[in-house]
Write a protein that holds these residues in place. Structure first.
Motif: not given
Length: 150
Positions: A23-37
């Motif tokens: 679930y951390g991986g899924l959340l991280s990919l969501h946040y990456y899509r939003e921020s490109q961080d």
């Protein structure tokens, strides 16, 4: 399954760790899509690498999770055709291996992906499948949430 946990540490702690990583991986990919961080991408890549190792040990338990993480990664990089294929594989693997709650999640995330990609013809069917899976699993609150969302 237990042998894998025993080789890697406490079974109950490892079980919790697997879901935190997934679930951390899924959340991280969501946040990456939003921020490109890059921070979020690094966390997601770590989760995918772990899932690849675990899938090699037990396809039954981890294949669907790996497919879903890969779908979300392809989506994050704008590789829409590859993402769509991985979402399908995640759904099929979840169903085949009887992870109904993860089949529901794969359908829900695929629906969200298709909305963003402009493929609205798939969305209603995917949401219906997600709702049916969540109902079967007993997640009535999640069902209400999906039915109320636009």
């Amino acid at each position: 399954y237990l042998e894998l946990f025993e080789r890697q540490g406490s079974a109950s702690a490892q079980f919790i760790n697997i879901y935190c990583i997934f679930y951390g991986g899924l959340l991280s990919l969501h946040y990456y899509r939003e921020s490109q961080d890059q921070f979020w991408l690094d966390r997601a890549e770590h989760a995918i690498q772990k899932m690849e190792v675990w899938t090699a040990e037990s396809v039954w338990n981890f294949e669907n999770k790996l497919f879903l993480l890969q779908a979300e990664r392809y989506y994050a990089f704008g590789e829409m055709d590859r993402a769509a294929e991985k979402y399908k594989l995640a759904q099929k693997s979840s169903k085949k291996h009887r992870f109904i709650h993860e089949e529901a999640l794969a359908c829900e995330l695929a629906a969200s992906f298709h909305v963003k990609a402009g493929n609205v013809k798939f969305v209603a069917e995917l949401i219906d499948r997600a709702v049916n899976c969540f109902q079967t699993w007993g997640a009535e609150g999640k069902v209400k949430s999906l039915l109320l969302s636009p």
